[in-house]
Design an enzyme around this catalytic site. Structure first.
Site, PDB file in Angstrom:
ATOM      1  CG  ASN A 144      -0.175  -0.112   2.495  1.00  0.00           C
ATOM      2  OD1 ASN A 144       0.603   0.760   2.841  1.00  0.00           O
ATOM      3  ND2 ASN A 144      -0.362  -1.212   3.229  1.00  0.00           N
ATOM      4  CG  ASP A 150      -6.625  -5.609   5.834  1.00  0.00           C
ATOM      5  OD1 ASP A 150      -6.279  -5.376   7.004  1.00  0.00           O
ATOM      6  OD2 ASP A 150      -7.224  -4.789   5.133  1.00  0.00           O
ATOM      7  CE  LYS A 174       8.549 -11.430 -13.958  1.00  0.00           C
ATOM      8  NZ  LYS A 174       9.103 -10.772 -15.121  1.00  0.00           N
ATOM      9  CG  PHE A 185      -2.658   5.616  13.315  1.00  0.00           C
ATOM     10  CD1 PHE A 185      -1.847   5.361  14.411  1.00  0.00           C
ATOM     11  CD2 PHE A 185      -2.582   6.856  12.703  1.00  0.00           C
ATOM     12  CE1 PHE A 185      -0.982   6.325  14.895  1.00  0.00           C
ATOM     13  CE2 PHE A 185      -1.715   7.828  13.165  1.00  0.00           C
ATOM     14  CZ  PHE A 185      -0.917   7.567  14.258  1.00  0.00           C
ATOM     15  CE  LYS A 212     -10.601   0.251  10.918  1.00  0.00           C
ATOM     16  NZ  LYS A 212     -10.033   1.061   9.879  1.00  0.00           N
ATOM     17  CE  LYS A 234      -8.162  -3.214  13.849  1.00  0.00           C
ATOM     18  NZ  LYS A 234      -7.088  -3.242  12.859  1.00  0.00           N
TER      19      LYS A 234
HETATM   20  N1  CTP Z   1      -3.333  -3.178  12.206  1.00  0.00           N
HETATM   21  C1  CTP Z   1      -2.467  -4.135  12.648  1.00  0.00           C
HETATM   22  N2  CTP Z   1      -2.401  -5.351  12.009  1.00  0.00           N
HETATM   23  C2  CTP Z   1      -3.177  -5.605  10.951  1.00  0.00           C
HETATM   24  C3  CTP Z   1      -4.077  -4.621  10.480  1.00  0.00           C
HETATM   25  C4  CTP Z   1      -4.130  -3.408  11.132  1.00  0.00           C
HETATM   26  O1  CTP Z   1      -1.739  -3.908  13.616  1.00  0.00           O
HETATM   27  N3  CTP Z   1      -3.095  -6.793  10.370  1.00  0.00           N
HETATM   28  C5  CTP Z   1      -3.436  -1.903  12.917  1.00  0.00           C
HETATM   29  C6  CTP Z   1      -2.906  -0.700  12.175  1.00  0.00           C
HETATM   30  O2  CTP Z   1      -1.555  -0.474  12.462  1.00  0.00           O
HETATM   31  C7  CTP Z   1      -3.798   0.408  12.698  1.00  0.00           C
HETATM   32  C8  CTP Z   1      -5.108  -0.279  12.970  1.00  0.00           C
HETATM   33  O3  CTP Z   1      -4.806  -1.654  13.116  1.00  0.00           O
HETATM   34  O4  CTP Z   1      -3.341   0.905  13.935  1.00  0.00           O
HETATM   35  C9  CTP Z   1      -6.165  -0.079  11.917  1.00  0.00           C
HETATM   36  O5  CTP Z   1      -5.798  -0.541  10.702  1.00  0.00           O
HETATM   37  P1  CTP Z   1      -6.752  -0.481   9.432  1.00  0.00           P
HETATM   38  O6  CTP Z   1      -6.059  -1.152   8.319  1.00  0.00           O
HETATM   39  O7  CTP Z   1      -7.212   0.920   9.216  1.00  0.00           O
HETATM   40  O8  CTP Z   1      -7.975  -1.306   9.944  1.00  0.00           O
HETATM   41  P2  CTP Z   1      -8.552  -2.672   9.507  1.00  0.00           P
HETATM   42  O9  CTP Z   1      -8.730  -3.450  10.719  1.00  0.00           O
HETATM   43  O10 CTP Z   1      -7.713  -3.288   8.438  1.00  0.00           O
HETATM   44  O11 CTP Z   1      -9.981  -2.266   8.935  1.00  0.00           O
HETATM   45  P3  CTP Z   1     -10.433  -1.786   7.484  1.00  0.00           P
HETATM   46  O12 CTP Z   1      -9.405  -2.256   6.499  1.00  0.00           O
HETATM   47  O13 CTP Z   1     -11.756  -2.421   7.351  1.00  0.00           O
HETATM   48  O14 CTP Z   1     -10.544  -0.302   7.556  1.00  0.00           O
END
Ligand code: CTP
Length: 397
Positions: A207, A276, A286, A324, A338, A342
């Site tokens: 990303n 995710d 490759k 975040f 969240k 979390k």
């Molecule tokens: N985070 C994490 N580990 C993951 C995914 C997220 O530690 N596998 C943490 C990020 O560092 C951030 C928070 O979770 O502090 C939110 O991440 P975000 O990607 O915005 O949330 P998601 O749970 O992935 O939800 P969505 O993609 O539906 O917005």
């Protein structure tokens, strides 16, 4: 106790403003000691600063300072802040590369005080890739830049490179002097940047996270006296000097590095943009179009562990966990969901998209708790870093 600013003055037309900076600092109750480069003395005689300071002005490495055989070391130790204003491109380059060939640059290398630079130069010199790289190097090391933005330059050009106004330089210096070591004895763990999940040796899922926010938090925590562990995915940022750096690639590696540091941490800030999911079976060779179409067009994914949720799930009551939430809509509601899911103590909700959030230097965020929220004005990532640490520290106490 009265604070001391060592004011480094270099040779450029904007030097007359250094006198006003000196006066402004003195009015604020700060003791100022001036060190000039030899070129600076071509513009203004040391006598001018001596008269304003009522103290000797330092210029040469081998000048006699009364009762002080190694002047650069004593100056370096006396400084609570080393401020270079105005700073030419040449002196900035020396500072970036650790060159110490006069009293000013030697003092800069010998000091452990924070350093601030107010650049002043022609717009083309400012924009030159060499100068820009030097600035990035210094910023990554925690040097604060006090920039003027655009304006008329002495050479007649219009653009960036004009020295900031003395009042702004004084205000920035005072702000830096007021930073206390309120995180001394605390361990701050920060995750930053993206994770990169390989599909094959050439392709990956990732990303746009730049890591800037996490790095700013690590720097701010270090400046406030904390022990810092910074676990970062691949980013184009140099090491944060003084932090325990763990550079990782994948979410699983990030989880392991965080797992090793979490129990000892007092504050953990999860600013990384963790992917995710990861390709379930990354290929060792490759993948080729045609022969491997099936594997290329249907990449099977496995969910990555949620690092924040896993760690916060096992946190001790005295640990503070900040997460975040980067959202394109409904920031507060999504962030609060969240927070609960979390088990974080606070979520920094961040509106992204339309030029905001990713890879920018400014952010507009909202701190979201279970029962309330606090909106912050648009601010740069360094100020945001301090605001997050202020909030976490309040929770810790
Ligand atoms: N985070 C994490 N580990 C993951 C995914 C997220 O530690 N596998 C943490 C990020 O560092 C951030 C928070 O979770 O502090 C939110 O991440 P975000 O990607 O915005 O949330 P998601 O749970 O992935 O939800 P969505 O993609 O539906 O917005």
């Amino acid at each position: 106790m009265q604070k001391t600013v060592v004011l480094g003055v270099t040779g450029c037309v904007a030097i007359y403003k250094a006198c006003e900076v000196l006066r402004g600092l003195q009015k604020a109750g700060v003791r100022v000691k001036v060190v000039m480069t030899k070129n600076a003395t071509e513009f203004i005689q040391p006598a001018m600063f001596r008269a304003l300071m009522r103290e000797p002005v330092a210029v040469g490495l081998f000048d006699d300072a009364p009762g002080d055989p190694i002047h650069h070391i004593s100056l370096a130790k006396e400084a609570d802040l080393f401020l270079v204003a105005p700073c030419t491109a040449n002196v900035m380059a020396k500072l970036a590369h650790g060159i110490a060939d006069d009293l000013l640059t030697t003092t800069a290398l010998a000091t452990t005080a924070p350093i601030a630079i107010a650049p002043a130069m022609n717009v083309n010199m400012y924009d030159h890739v060499a100068t820009q790289e030097n600035m990035q190097t210094l910023k990554a090391r925690g040097v604060r830049f006090i920039d003027a933005g655009e304006g008329y330059l002495a050479c007649g050009d219009v653009g960036r490179g004009r020295l900031a106004e003395p009042d702004d330089i004084v205000a920035a210096a005072i702000e830096m002097l007021e930073v206390t070591h309120d995180l001394a004895g605390k361990h701050v763990l920060v995750t930053a940047g993206p994770t990169v999940e390989p599909i094959d040796p050439a392709r990956y899922i990732s990303n746009r996270s730049s890591g800037k926010t996490g790095f700013a938090i690590a720097r701010a925590a270090l400046n406030r006296g904390a022990k810092v562990t910074l676990v970062t995915g691949p980013v184009a940022l140099g090491d944060v000097e003084g932090a325990d750096m763990a550079r990782v690639t994948t979410a699983l590696q990030m989880r392991d590095a965080v797992d090793a540091a979490f129990d000892d941490a007092d504050i953990a800030v999860f600013s990384a943009a963790v992917c995710d999911a990861r390709p379930s079976n990354p290929s060792k060779r490759k993948l080729k179009k045609g022969a491997d179409d099936e594997a290329l067009m249907h990449i099977e994914l496995t969910e990555n562990p949620d690092i924040l949720a896993t760690m916060a799930g096992r946190k001790r009551p005295e640990q503070v966990v900040v997460g975040f939430a980067a959202e394109t809509e409904n920031v507060v509601a999504n962030a609060r969901a969240k927070l609960e899911r979390k088990h974080a103590d606070m979520i920094v909700g961040n509106l992204v998209g339309e030029g905001r959030g990713f890879a920018t230097d400014e952010n507009e965020v909202v701190f979201v708790y279970a029962d309330r929220e606090r909106r912050l004005p648009l601010m740069n990532k360094d100020d945001l870093a301090h605001a997050i640490l202020d909030e976490a520290l309040e929770k810790l106490e």
